[in-house]
Design a protein around this motif. Structure first.
Motif, short mmCIF file in Angstrom:
data_model
loop_
_atom_site.label_atom_id
_atom_site.label_comp_id
_atom_site.label_asym_id
_atom_site.label_seq_id
_atom_site.Cartn_x
_atom_site.Cartn_y
_atom_site.Cartn_z
N MET A 1 -5.34 6.73 9.57
CA MET A 1 -4.23 5.87 9.20
C MET A 1 -2.94 6.50 9.70
O MET A 1 -2.61 7.64 9.37
CB MET A 1 -4.15 5.71 7.68
CG MET A 1 -5.33 4.96 7.05
SD MET A 1 -5.33 3.19 7.46
CE MET A 1 -3.86 2.62 6.60
N ALA A 2 -2.20 5.77 10.50
CA ALA A 2 -0.90 6.25 10.98
C ALA A 2 0.21 5.92 10.00
O ALA A 2 1.26 6.56 10.01
CB ALA A 2 -0.59 5.65 12.35
N SER A 3 -0.01 4.91 9.18
CA SER A 3 0.96 4.49 8.15
C SER A 3 0.19 3.67 7.13
O SER A 3 -0.98 3.32 7.36
CB SER A 3 2.09 3.66 8.77
OG SER A 3 1.67 2.32 8.94
N PRO A 4 0.78 3.33 6.00
CA PRO A 4 0.06 2.50 5.03
C PRO A 4 -0.33 1.12 5.57
O PRO A 4 -1.17 0.45 4.96
CB PRO A 4 1.06 2.37 3.87
CG PRO A 4 1.87 3.62 3.94
CD PRO A 4 2.04 3.87 5.41
N ILE B 1 0.85 -1.19 0.00
CA ILE B 1 0.00 0.00 0.00
C ILE B 1 0.89 1.24 0.00
O ILE B 1 1.80 1.36 0.82
CB ILE B 1 -0.93 0.00 1.23
CG1 ILE B 1 -1.78 -1.27 1.25
CG2 ILE B 1 -1.81 1.24 1.25
CD1 ILE B 1 -2.56 -1.46 2.54
N THR B 2 0.63 2.17 -0.90
CA THR B 2 1.41 3.40 -0.96
C THR B 2 0.86 4.43 0.02
O THR B 2 -0.27 4.30 0.53
CB THR B 2 1.38 3.99 -2.38
OG1 THR B 2 0.04 4.43 -2.68
CG2 THR B 2 1.83 2.97 -3.40
N GLN B 3 1.64 5.48 0.26
CA GLN B 3 1.18 6.55 1.13
C GLN B 3 -0.05 7.24 0.55
O GLN B 3 -0.98 7.59 1.28
CB GLN B 3 2.31 7.57 1.34
CG GLN B 3 1.99 8.64 2.37
CD GLN B 3 1.76 8.06 3.76
OE1 GLN B 3 2.53 7.24 4.24
NE2 GLN B 3 0.69 8.48 4.40
N GLU B 4 -0.08 7.43 -0.78
CA GLU B 4 -1.25 8.05 -1.42
C GLU B 4 -2.49 7.18 -1.24
O GLU B 4 -3.59 7.69 -0.96
CB GLU B 4 -0.97 8.27 -2.90
CG GLU B 4 -2.11 8.94 -3.65
CD GLU B 4 -1.81 9.14 -5.12
OE1 GLU B 4 -2.72 9.60 -5.83
OE2 GLU B 4 -0.68 8.83 -5.54
N SER C 1 -14.98 1.14 -4.19
CA SER C 1 -14.08 2.29 -4.18
C SER C 1 -13.23 2.39 -5.44
O SER C 1 -12.85 1.38 -6.05
CB SER C 1 -13.16 2.23 -2.96
OG SER C 1 -12.24 1.16 -3.07
N ALA C 2 -12.91 3.63 -5.80
CA ALA C 2 -11.96 3.86 -6.89
C ALA C 2 -10.57 3.36 -6.52
O ALA C 2 -9.79 2.96 -7.38
CB ALA C 2 -11.92 5.36 -7.21
N LEU C 3 -10.27 3.38 -5.22
CA LEU C 3 -8.97 2.89 -4.74
C LEU C 3 -8.74 1.45 -5.19
O LEU C 3 -7.69 1.12 -5.77
CB LEU C 3 -8.93 2.99 -3.21
CG LEU C 3 -7.83 2.22 -2.47
CD1 LEU C 3 -6.46 2.72 -2.88
CD2 LEU C 3 -8.03 2.33 -0.95
N ASN C 4 -9.70 0.59 -4.96
CA ASN C 4 -9.52 -0.81 -5.33
C ASN C 4 -9.65 -1.03 -6.82
O ASN C 4 -9.05 -1.97 -7.38
CB ASN C 4 -10.50 -1.70 -4.55
CG ASN C 4 -9.94 -2.10 -3.20
OD1 ASN C 4 -8.76 -2.40 -3.08
ND2 ASN C 4 -10.78 -2.08 -2.18
N ALA C 5 -10.41 -0.17 -7.51
CA ALA C 5 -10.47 -0.27 -8.97
C ALA C 5 -9.08 -0.03 -9.57
O ALA C 5 -8.65 -0.74 -10.49
CB ALA C 5 -11.48 0.74 -9.51
N ARG C 6 -8.37 0.97 -9.04
CA ARG C 6 -7.02 1.24 -9.51
C ARG C 6 -6.06 0.10 -9.18
O ARG C 6 -5.20 -0.27 -10.00
CB ARG C 6 -6.51 2.56 -8.92
CG ARG C 6 -7.22 3.79 -9.43
CD ARG C 6 -6.47 5.06 -9.03
NE ARG C 6 -6.36 5.21 -7.58
CZ ARG C 6 -7.27 5.85 -6.83
NH1 ARG C 6 -8.35 6.38 -7.41
NH2 ARG C 6 -7.10 5.96 -5.53
N ARG C 7 -6.21 -0.46 -7.99
CA ARG C 7 -5.33 -1.58 -7.61
C ARG C 7 -5.59 -2.80 -8.51
O ARG C 7 -4.66 -3.50 -8.91
CB ARG C 7 -5.54 -1.94 -6.14
CG ARG C 7 -4.98 -0.90 -5.19
CD ARG C 7 -5.19 -1.31 -3.72
NE ARG C 7 -4.47 -2.52 -3.38
CZ ARG C 7 -3.18 -2.58 -3.00
NH1 ARG C 7 -2.48 -1.46 -2.91
NH2 ARG C 7 -2.62 -3.73 -2.70
N GLU C 8 -6.85 -3.04 -8.83
CA GLU C 8 -7.17 -4.17 -9.71
C GLU C 8 -6.57 -3.97 -11.09
O GLU C 8 -6.03 -4.92 -11.68
CB GLU C 8 -8.69 -4.32 -9.81
CG GLU C 8 -9.13 -5.52 -10.63
CD GLU C 8 -10.64 -5.69 -10.65
OE1 GLU C 8 -11.11 -6.54 -11.41
OE2 GLU C 8 -11.32 -4.95 -9.91
#
Length: 341
Positions: free
Chosen positions: A133-136, A109-112, A189-196
């Motif tokens: 989130m304290a870190s990724p 997982i990236t910081q972004e 989420s768009a987050l997981n769409a990008r990861r996929e």
């Protein structure tokens, strides 16, 4: 000086999940550890939970989430009376017939992405508490109200079938519903769409664990702490003390402090996952960095040493106190001292 060493996983338990013999254990050179154990005797049972055992060594009563959160650099420190949960991003995927938990360390997982995850989960969990989130790899939920439920620690559940580690307690249905809300939000989420699209595993669950109220600071005297982990440094902060890294153990032993509490965590995971090779490697590393300095200080000064070895999965919970004057004892084979039924 009174020294309390909390070392989950120091002893290898015999159980259906772990072997009763460690190949090559008796040929491993651990003279300082063997010397310490030969001059010790059992005094009872310690806490099963490592975080609880360590916090109580500092006269606290805190869950793992409060300890770890307090040690996070740049994050809000839990205040007395607040209830916190670790809420770490994980991936659930099928391995054969079982749904298995993969921890954040395997997800890259990236910081972004962590920032995107924080915004999404803040909105999803707003009715239950404040998420950040304290870190990724590490998230937290400061609860609006205390939870009446027991969550399995992440270290226990990682890599294992999810069905063995579901939450239990009065609020079980409520937390299964919350977990469902989190899964839906992540799935859409768009987050997981990008990861996929990038061929990366989805972040499809938060693993809640480590619940407990943040205690009031301990009354004086406040022991000096030696620890390398976030939990160790956080416990020291909550106790009104401070922590030194293990590399500065010699400084701590010669500080003149009346009490010293040491937390060692690198033995716990190898035992929980029956990784004999990693466990032996960790013991060998600790021989020079920890056990030899403790042996030297016991030889030179009037020091009382207590060793607590908490372990949740498949083994005994032990408390061992050093006896200064049993110097006539010869160390027994390590297979007899370190493998416990």
């Amino acid at each position: 000086m009174h020294i309390r060493l909390v070392a989950p996983g120091l002893f290898w338990p015999t159980s259906p999940l772990s072997t009763t013999s460690i190949p090559g254990l008796d040929s491993v050179e651990l003279p300082s550890l063997a010397w310490l154990l030969a001059r010790s005797h059992e005094t009872g049972q310690t806490e099963a939970d490592a975080a609880r055992a360590f916090s109580r060594a500092l006269a606290l009563d805190a869950g793992a989430a409060a300890l770890r959160a307090a040690g996070e650099p740049g994050s809000p420190c839990p205040r007395p009376g607040e209830n916190w949960l670790c809420a770490d991003p994980v991936n659930l995927s099928f391995a054969g017939e079982h749904l298995v938990l993969n921890p954040a360390q395997a997800l890259k997982i990236t910081q972004e992405e962590a920032q995107d995850l924080e915004r999404l989960m803040r909105a999803t969990l707003a009715g239950h508490g404040e998420f950040h989130m304290a870190s990724p790899e590490r998230g937290y939920l400061r609860l609006t109200t205390a939870s009446r439920i027991r969550f399995a620690p992440l270290i226990d559940a990682a890599g294992r079938p999810l069905s063995y580690f579901l939450p239990e307690g009065e609020d079980e249905r409520e937390w299964l519903r919350i977990a469902g809300e989190v899964e839906i939000a992540l799935h859409e989420s768009a987050l997981n769409a990008r990861r996929e699209e990038s061929g990366l595993p989805a972040i499809n669950r938060l693993w809640f664990w480590g619940q407990g109220a943040t205690p009031e600071p301990a009354a004086a005297p406040r022991p000096l702490v030696v620890a390398d982990s976030l939990s160790g440094h956080g416990a020291a902060k909550l106790a009104g003390s401070f922590a030194l890294p293990l590399a500065r153990l010699g400084e701590a032993l010669n500080s003149g402090a009346d009490e010293l509490v040491i937390l060692i965590e690198e033995l716990e995971q190898p035992v929980l996952y029956s990784d004999c090779e990693a466990w032996l490697a960790a013991l060998l590393s600790l021989e020079a960095r920890l056990f030899a300095p403790l042996r030297d200080v016991l030889r030179r000064r009037g020091v009382r040493l207590e060793i607590s070895a908490p372990l949740r999965a498949g083994g005994p919970e032990l408390a061992i106190a050093s006896r200064r004057f049993a110097f006539w004892r010869r160390p027994a084979p390590l297979s007899r001292q370190l493998i416990r039924t």
